[in-house]
Design an enzyme around this catalytic site. Structure first.
Site, PDB file in Angstrom:
ATOM      1  N   LYS A   1       0.879  -1.181   0.000  1.00 41.03           N
ATOM      2  CA  LYS A   1       0.000   0.000   0.000  1.00 41.03           C
ATOM      3  C   LYS A   1       0.906   1.216   0.000  1.00 41.03           C
ATOM      4  O   LYS A   1       1.821   1.305   0.821  1.00 41.03           O
ATOM      5  CB  LYS A   1      -0.905   0.008   1.226  1.00 41.03           C
ATOM      6  CG  LYS A   1      -1.768   1.283   1.287  1.00 41.03           C
ATOM      7  CD  LYS A   1      -2.888   1.194   2.299  1.00 41.03           C
ATOM      8  CE  LYS A   1      -2.468   1.620   3.668  1.00 41.03           C
ATOM      9  NZ  LYS A   1      -3.637   1.785   4.581  1.00 41.03           N
TER      10      LYS A   1
ATOM     11  N   GLN B   1     -12.417   7.295  11.785  1.00 43.29           N
ATOM     12  CA  GLN B   1     -12.294   5.840  11.967  1.00 43.29           C
ATOM     13  C   GLN B   1     -13.290   5.310  13.000  1.00 43.29           C
ATOM     14  O   GLN B   1     -13.707   4.142  12.931  1.00 43.29           O
ATOM     15  CB  GLN B   1     -10.882   5.458  12.437  1.00 43.29           C
ATOM     16  CG  GLN B   1      -9.758   5.909  11.537  1.00 43.29           C
ATOM     17  CD  GLN B   1      -9.694   5.120  10.249  1.00 43.29           C
ATOM     18  OE1 GLN B   1     -10.157   3.992  10.169  1.00 43.29           O
ATOM     19  NE2 GLN B   1      -9.128   5.721   9.226  1.00 43.29           N
TER      20      GLN B   1
ATOM     21  N   ASN C   1     -14.997  11.651  24.218  1.00 39.79           N
ATOM     22  CA  ASN C   1     -14.080  12.172  23.209  1.00 39.79           C
ATOM     23  C   ASN C   1     -13.463  13.464  23.701  1.00 39.79           C
ATOM     24  O   ASN C   1     -14.112  14.259  24.383  1.00 39.79           O
ATOM     25  CB  ASN C   1     -14.792  12.403  21.870  1.00 39.79           C
ATOM     26  CG  ASN C   1     -13.807  12.609  20.734  1.00 39.79           C
ATOM     27  OD1 ASN C   1     -12.828  11.855  20.627  1.00 39.79           O
ATOM     28  ND2 ASN C   1     -14.022  13.601  19.906  1.00 39.79           N
TER      29      ASN C   1
ATOM     30  N   SER D   1      -6.055  10.309  17.764  1.00 38.91           N
ATOM     31  CA  SER D   1      -4.709  10.659  17.288  1.00 38.91           C
ATOM     32  C   SER D   1      -3.890  11.259  18.426  1.00 38.91           C
ATOM     33  O   SER D   1      -3.014  12.086  18.197  1.00 38.91           O
ATOM     34  CB  SER D   1      -4.823  11.624  16.115  1.00 38.91           C
ATOM     35  OG  SER D   1      -5.729  12.665  16.437  1.00 38.91           O
TER      36      SER D   1
ATOM     37  N   MET E   1      -6.522   1.271  18.982  1.00 39.98           N
ATOM     38  CA  MET E   1      -6.398   1.268  17.522  1.00 39.98           C
ATOM     39  C   MET E   1      -5.776   2.539  16.946  1.00 39.98           C
ATOM     40  O   MET E   1      -5.446   2.583  15.770  1.00 39.98           O
ATOM     41  CB  MET E   1      -7.787   1.068  16.892  1.00 39.98           C
ATOM     42  CG  MET E   1      -8.498  -0.179  17.343  1.00 39.98           C
ATOM     43  SD  MET E   1      -7.558  -1.699  17.053  1.00 39.98           S
ATOM     44  CE  MET E   1      -7.407  -1.685  15.273  1.00 39.98           C
ATOM     45  N   GLY E   2      -5.606   3.571  17.753  1.00 40.14           N
ATOM     46  CA  GLY E   2      -5.151   4.856  17.204  1.00 40.14           C
ATOM     47  C   GLY E   2      -3.653   4.998  17.104  1.00 40.14           C
ATOM     48  O   GLY E   2      -3.145   5.728  16.268  1.00 40.14           O
TER      49      GLY E   2
HETATM   50  P1  NAD Z   1      -9.715  11.932  12.975  1.00 36.50           P
HETATM   51  O1  NAD Z   1      -8.863  13.142  12.785  1.00 36.50           O
HETATM   52  O2  NAD Z   1     -10.954  11.804  12.167  1.00 36.50           O
HETATM   53  O3  NAD Z   1     -10.136  11.833  14.536  1.00 36.50           O
HETATM   54  C1  NAD Z   1      -9.182  12.023  15.538  1.00 36.50           C
HETATM   55  C2  NAD Z   1      -9.757  11.638  16.882  1.00 36.50           C
HETATM   56  O4  NAD Z   1      -8.746  11.839  17.885  1.00 36.50           O
HETATM   57  C3  NAD Z   1     -10.949  12.471  17.296  1.00 36.50           C
HETATM   58  O5  NAD Z   1     -11.822  11.677  18.066  1.00 36.50           O
HETATM   59  C4  NAD Z   1     -10.296  13.551  18.154  1.00 36.50           C
HETATM   60  O6  NAD Z   1     -11.214  14.152  19.075  1.00 36.50           O
HETATM   61  C5  NAD Z   1      -9.259  12.724  18.875  1.00 36.50           C
HETATM   62  N1  NAD Z   1      -8.169  13.535  19.426  1.00 36.50           N
HETATM   63  C6  NAD Z   1      -7.477  14.514  18.807  1.00 36.50           C
HETATM   64  N2  NAD Z   1      -6.556  15.038  19.651  1.00 36.50           N
HETATM   65  C7  NAD Z   1      -6.680  14.362  20.820  1.00 36.50           C
HETATM   66  C8  NAD Z   1      -6.020  14.420  22.084  1.00 36.50           C
HETATM   67  N3  NAD Z   1      -5.015  15.289  22.293  1.00 36.50           N
HETATM   68  N4  NAD Z   1      -6.397  13.570  23.066  1.00 36.50           N
HETATM   69  C9  NAD Z   1      -7.385  12.663  22.845  1.00 36.50           C
HETATM   70  N5  NAD Z   1      -8.048  12.558  21.679  1.00 36.50           N
HETATM   71  C10 NAD Z   1      -7.699  13.395  20.679  1.00 36.50           C
HETATM   72  O7  NAD Z   1      -8.739  10.704  12.773  1.00 36.50           O
HETATM   73  P2  NAD Z   1      -9.105   9.203  12.367  1.00 36.50           P
HETATM   74  O8  NAD Z   1      -9.012   9.075  10.883  1.00 36.50           O
HETATM   75  O9  NAD Z   1     -10.343   8.788  13.057  1.00 36.50           O
HETATM   76  O10 NAD Z   1      -7.848   8.415  12.956  1.00 36.50           O
HETATM   77  C11 NAD Z   1      -7.687   8.257  14.353  1.00 36.50           C
HETATM   78  C12 NAD Z   1      -6.351   7.625  14.634  1.00 36.50           C
HETATM   79  O11 NAD Z   1      -6.305   6.298  14.090  1.00 36.50           O
HETATM   80  C13 NAD Z   1      -5.147   8.346  14.016  1.00 36.50           C
HETATM   81  O12 NAD Z   1      -4.127   8.379  14.990  1.00 36.50           O
HETATM   82  C14 NAD Z   1      -4.740   7.450  12.862  1.00 36.50           C
HETATM   83  O13 NAD Z   1      -3.378   7.569  12.544  1.00 36.50           O
HETATM   84  C15 NAD Z   1      -5.070   6.098  13.457  1.00 36.50           C
HETATM   85  N6  NAD Z   1      -5.224   4.993  12.494  1.00 36.50           N
HETATM   86  C16 NAD Z   1      -4.765   3.768  12.874  1.00 36.50           C
HETATM   87  C17 NAD Z   1      -4.897   2.685  12.010  1.00 36.50           C
HETATM   88  C18 NAD Z   1      -4.426   1.333  12.438  1.00 36.50           C
HETATM   89  O14 NAD Z   1      -4.382   0.429  11.621  1.00 36.50           O
HETATM   90  N7  NAD Z   1      -4.119   1.129  13.701  1.00 36.50           N
HETATM   91  C19 NAD Z   1      -5.483   2.860  10.748  1.00 36.50           C
HETATM   92  C20 NAD Z   1      -5.976   4.121  10.405  1.00 36.50           C
HETATM   93  C21 NAD Z   1      -5.845   5.191  11.287  1.00 36.50           C
END
Ligand code: NAD
Length: 320
Positions: free
Chosen positions: A66, A138, A159, A198, A218-219
């Site tokens: 990817k 996500q 959140n 994130s 998962m984040g």
């Molecule tokens: P998004 O920007 O749509 O959402 C971000 C989320 O994080 C929101 O709920 C926001 O309120 C929260 N957030 C932001 N700053 C924060 C803080 N300081 N403390 C607590 N929460 C906070 O992003 P997304 O597309 O939903 O992705 C979320 C995370 O998942 C990212 O870190 C991304 O890299 C990760 N991700 C992981 C995988 C995996 O395979 N593990 C795959 C895709 C994305």
């Protein structure tokens, strides 16, 4: 075969993503599939992060990568989503390219499938309350997939940006389940918790998690990110997709660095799927899945989508 991004929503199902991810996790644990080293570069243009995640699954005969990353200015400047990715598959017998598949929606589906696989294999059968930490892009995919794994009766959510909570409340309502916004100590009521933010500092502390809970983190997919207190990993039995990623870019990086757990304390979820690891062994044990996201997940769902596209006659065939 070319499968454009806009075709994926009509082709891919949560069930197909689940099956593809569960199979490839099993193949990784039995040594039939492995991920290549991840390349991730700040390219010095448009503040973009670009990279490759690849691998080979000898059991599923899936080879490829990817390619993509994060372009933070896309939405504001061009009306495009910031995460952009494409999957390239190759014929493992000849090395010839076999498919180019839009990877944006697939990324969300395969990530949701990963936590869903962990819930199937590690959560208590009688889990009724699911807690969500995170309400971004996500999170909605995560919740939809998780709700299929147990007879949940209630969704609770927290959140960092509370104004985003209606995103997950909507998913709960669609599933005809009550939704309640809680503070972090209120998470103790949950039997399953998914964390998908994130964040670079922990929100969920060890004291916020009750006995018998399954937590899917998962984040955290990058060095420095952190969603839960490292002490929670010391209290839990820790599982992951890929141990090498878990300790370097996953949630376990912090607990390992602080000396709270060792690499040998982290188990592959695929071993549970294969039956070589018992997984949960008691009702009051806390299980924690560190879902770091591996290239093989992307290849598995892309390969499944190619099959579905060919079946439905919507794959674009190019003589290459
Ligand atoms: P998004 O920007 O749509 O959402 C971000 C989320 O994080 C929101 O709920 C926001 O309120 C929260 N957030 C932001 N700053 C924060 C803080 N300081 N403390 C607590 N929460 C906070 O992003 P997304 O597309 O939903 O992705 C979320 C995370 O998942 C990212 O870190 C991304 O890299 C990760 N991700 C992981 C995988 C995996 O395979 N593990 C795959 C895709 C994305």
């Amino acid at each position: 075969m070319i499968i454009p991004e806009q075709e994926i929503a009509d082709l891919m199902t949560r069930a197909a993503a689940f099956e593809a991810v569960e199979s490839v996790f099993a193949a990784m644990a039995s040594g039939d599939a492995y991920n290549f080293s991840v390349v991730r570069e700040a390219i010095g243009h448009e503040d973009a992060l670009y990279g490759f995640k690849g691998g080979f699954d000898k059991a599923g005969l899936t080879l490829g990568l990817k390619a993509g990353g994060y372009w933070p200015n896309n939405l504001e400047k061009r009306g495009l989503i910031n995460h952009q990715s494409t999957v390239f598959l190759f014929d493992p017998d000849t090395g010839k390219p076999s498919a180019m598949v839009g990877g944006n929606l697939l990324t969300a589906l395969r990530t949701a499938a990963a936590s869903s696989v962990s819930i199937k294999h590690l959560a208590r059968e009688n889990a009724t309350v699911i807690g969500m930490i995170g309400a971004g892009h996500q999170a909605t995919f995560q919740l939809r997939a998780a709700l299929e794994q147990r007879s949940f009766e209630k969704v609770i959510g927290w959140n960092y940006h509370p104004e985003m909570l209606p995103n997950i409340e909507k998913v709960a309502r669609e599933a005809v389940l009550p939704f309640e916004a809680v503070d972090l100590p209120g998470m103790v009521e949950a039997d399953v918790i998914i964390s998908i933010t994130s964040a670079f500092a922990p929100s969920l502390m060890a004291e916020h998690v009750g006995p018998g809970t399954h937590v899917a983190c998962m984040g955290t997919d990058t060095k420095g990110k952190q969603e839960v207190e490292a002490a929670l990993l010391a209290r839990a039995t820790v599982f992951t997709d890929e141990v090498a990623q878990s300790i370097s870019i996953g949630e376990a990086q912090h607990a390992v660095a602080e000396g709270l757990i060792e690499q040998s304390d982290i188990h592959q979820i695929g071993a549970v799927i294969n039956g070589t690891n018992p997984g949960r062994i008691s009702d009051d044990q806390i299980t924690l899945f560190d879902g770091t996201g591996v290239g093989l997940q992307d290849l598995a769902v892309a390969s499944a989508v190619v099959d579905l596209a060919v079946e439905k006659g919507v794959a674009i065939e190019v003589d290459f």
